[in-house]
Design a protein around this motif. Structure first.
Motif, PDB file in Angstrom:
ATOM      1  N   PHE A  31       0.785  -1.226  -0.008  1.00  0.00           N
ATOM      2  CA  PHE A  31       0.144  -0.158  -0.077  1.00  0.00           C
ATOM      3  C   PHE A  31       0.925   1.221  -0.016  1.00  0.00           C
ATOM      4  CE2 PHE A  31      -3.907  -2.177   1.480  1.00  0.00           C
ATOM      5  CZ  PHE A  31      -4.707  -1.794   0.561  1.00  0.00           C
ATOM      6  N   ILE A  32       1.777   1.118   0.827  1.00  0.00           N
ATOM      7  CA  ILE A  32       2.933   2.534   0.712  1.00  0.00           C
ATOM      8  C   ILE A  32       3.497   2.669  -0.592  1.00  0.00           C
ATOM      9  CG2 ILE A  32       4.976   3.308   1.857  1.00  0.00           C
ATOM     10  CD1 ILE A  32       4.199   1.813   4.417  1.00  0.00           C
ATOM     11  N   SER A  33       3.949   1.670  -1.040  1.00  0.00           N
ATOM     12  CA  SER A  33       4.370   1.638  -2.481  1.00  0.00           C
ATOM     13  C   SER A  33       3.598   2.268  -3.608  1.00  0.00           C
ATOM     14  CB  SER A  33       5.054   0.377  -2.892  1.00  0.00           C
ATOM     15  OG  SER A  33       6.110  -0.267  -2.075  1.00  0.00           O
ATOM     16  N   ILE A  34       2.220   1.745  -3.433  1.00  0.00           N
ATOM     17  CA  ILE A  34       1.325   2.129  -4.476  1.00  0.00           C
ATOM     18  C   ILE A  34       0.995   3.608  -4.267  1.00  0.00           C
ATOM     19  CG2 ILE A  34      -1.026   2.075  -5.116  1.00  0.00           C
ATOM     20  CD1 ILE A  34      -1.039  -0.699  -4.880  1.00  0.00           C
ATOM     21  N   GLY A  35       1.097   4.038  -3.053  1.00  0.00           N
ATOM     22  CA  GLY A  35       0.765   5.495  -2.806  1.00  0.00           C
ATOM     23  C   GLY A  35       1.838   6.449  -3.308  1.00  0.00           C
ATOM     24  N   ALA A  36       3.057   6.021  -2.850  1.00  0.00           N
ATOM     25  CA  ALA A  36       4.331   6.737  -3.301  1.00  0.00           C
ATOM     26  C   ALA A  36       4.551   6.693  -4.878  1.00  0.00           C
ATOM     27  CB  ALA A  36       5.513   6.088  -2.559  1.00  0.00           C
ATOM     28  N   THR A  37       3.949   5.568  -5.321  1.00  0.00           N
ATOM     29  CA  THR A  37       4.264   5.481  -6.799  1.00  0.00           C
ATOM     30  C   THR A  37       3.172   6.604  -7.553  1.00  0.00           C
ATOM     31  OG1 THR A  37       4.419   3.156  -6.868  1.00  0.00           O
ATOM     32  CG2 THR A  37       3.753   4.178  -9.037  1.00  0.00           C
ATOM     33  N   CYS A  38       1.929   6.724  -7.011  1.00  0.00           N
ATOM     34  CA  CYS A  38       0.925   7.858  -7.535  1.00  0.00           C
ATOM     35  C   CYS A  38       1.798   9.195  -7.255  1.00  0.00           C
ATOM     36  CB  CYS A  38      -0.239   7.759  -6.809  1.00  0.00           C
ATOM     37  SG  CYS A  38      -1.226   6.369  -7.031  1.00  0.00           S
ATOM     38  N   LEU A  39       2.304   9.384  -6.156  1.00  0.00           N
ATOM     39  CA  LEU A  39       2.852  10.606  -6.046  1.00  0.00           C
ATOM     40  C   LEU A  39       4.204  11.016  -6.896  1.00  0.00           C
ATOM     41  CD1 LEU A  39       3.052  10.760  -2.237  1.00  0.00           C
ATOM     42  CD2 LEU A  39       1.703  12.058  -3.705  1.00  0.00           C
ATOM     43  N   ILE A  84      -2.051   0.780 -11.488  1.00  0.00           N
ATOM     44  CA  ILE A  84      -2.639   0.860 -10.196  1.00  0.00           C
ATOM     45  C   ILE A  84      -3.670   0.542  -9.474  1.00  0.00           C
ATOM     46  CG2 ILE A  84      -3.070   2.782  -8.554  1.00  0.00           C
ATOM     47  CD1 ILE A  84      -0.015   2.408  -8.985  1.00  0.00           C
ATOM     48  N   ILE A  88      -4.024  -2.091  -6.685  1.00  0.00           N
ATOM     49  CA  ILE A  88      -4.781  -2.134  -5.530  1.00  0.00           C
ATOM     50  C   ILE A  88      -5.985  -3.135  -5.188  1.00  0.00           C
ATOM     51  CG2 ILE A  88      -6.696  -0.618  -4.452  1.00  0.00           C
ATOM     52  CD1 ILE A  88      -5.284   1.816  -5.692  1.00  0.00           C
TER      53      ILE A  88
END
Length: 340
Positions: A31-39, A84, A88
């Motif tokens: 989850f952290i990686s996905i959020g950081a990937t979006c940023l 993404i 998720i």
């Protein structure tokens, strides 16, 4: 302590790993990686567009490479959103597996649901991988034909196009065997959930886990190198007194450093991904070892249950025979009495 009839070593082994701290770490880090990937995408994509403008200045807009770059920049956002979304969904499915084994869900088909989601992910990823590659090749050929450069187009068609086709085919084959390996391992876990000692941990999935761990470690190392380059650039630039060398140094490294600077979220992707890869390797090796022991225990329990059942049936048969013999003796006594 549970009796032999209540023990389920196969189910308990799957539960042990589905509710483990390592499994939870994989979910959280993903989850952290996905959020950081979006940023990261939000900051890198504009930088890529600026790099495209810089690229257009160096090359004519009619240049095939420039055309391919423009097409790719149109396709990238769509591909990113789809990837993404699927990622998720997969993580939510993993969380559903954990919830089931914690007793917070009644979905006993959670593992099969994850297999179906993984299959959809690989199909979509295969399409998103193959189409941009082939589209880039076709756009390049089209631009060359439009410019009248038939000799170069023919040479690319003969020598380069087969390489792109082979590359695409190799990627698709890798996706197929990757999904097959994941399906084999997860089906093994689902069989264990239903108390069936059938299946195995795929060797290929184990190899993939190790390769992924090495890849994540290399990615973290590359990240450190990139940020080191950016730090050196900002440290050296103020110290350069020669105007010519300053302009040359800036022109050579400024676009790269600008791109690196926009990748400030990269550590929040690389480091959690490395932690997740470590946990995944730990899970798959531990699961493989414990399942072998659980299968042996399951066999022993089944044998003990079969012996207990056979003993119970024998005892019941003996009781029935004794009852029958008693009834026969009583009947004989009565008959003898009547005859007297």
């Amino acid at each position: 302590m549970n009796s032999a009839s209540e023990r389920r070593p196969l189910f308990d082994t799957v539960k042990k790993y589905a509710t483990s701290r390592a499994f939870l770490t994989v979910i959280v880090c993903s989850f952290i990686s996905i959020g950081a990937t979006c940023l990261l995408f939000g900051s890198v994509y504009p930088a890529l567009l600026r790099f495209g403008d810089f690229f257009d200045v160096l090359t004519p807009h009619s240049n095939p490479a420039s055309s391919v770059f423009d097409v790719m920049m149109l396709v990238v956002p769509f591909v990113f959103v789809l990837e993404i979304t699927m990622s998720i969904i997969l993580i939510v499915k993993l969380a559903g597996i954990r919830r089931f084994f914690l007793g917070k869900s009644c979905n006993d088909g959670c593992i099969l649901g994850y297999i179906k989601a993984q299959k959809a992910y690989y199909i979509i990823t295969a399409v998103l991988t193959a189409v941009p590659i082939l589209l880039s090749v076709l756009v390049t050929f089209g631009a060359m034909l439009f410019s009248g450069d038939y000799e170069t187009t023919f040479a690319l068609l003969i020598f380069i196009f087969p390489l792109f086709v082979a590359e695409t085919g190799g990627i698709l084959v890798l996706y197929y065997f990757s999904f097959k390996a994941i399906k084999t391992t997860l089906t093994y876990a689902d069989n264990a959930l239903n108390n069936k000692p059938e299946g195995k941990v795929s060797v290929f999935s184990t190899v993939l886990a190790i390769i992924n761990l090495v890849a994540m470690a290399v990615a973290v190392l590359e990240m450190v190198i990139l940020f080191f380059i950016a730090i050196i650039f900002y440290a050296v630039m103020p110290q350069i007194n020669d105007p010519f060398f300053s302009v040359f140094f800036s022109a050579s490294f400024a676009p790269l450093v600008s791109l690196i600077t926009s990748m400030w979220a990269l550590p929040f992707i690389a480091i959690p991904s490395l932690i997740s890869a470590i946990c995944y390797v730990k899970l798959i090796f531990g699961f493989k070892k414990d399942m072998e022991l659980a299968k042996l225990e399951h066999t022993e329990l089944e044998r003990a249950r079969a012996e207990a059942l056979a003993s119970a049936l024998t005892a019941n048969s003996d009781d029935t025979s004794e009852t029958f013999d008693t009834d026969s003796d009583s009947q004989s006594t009565e008959e003898n009495g009547d005859s007297v």
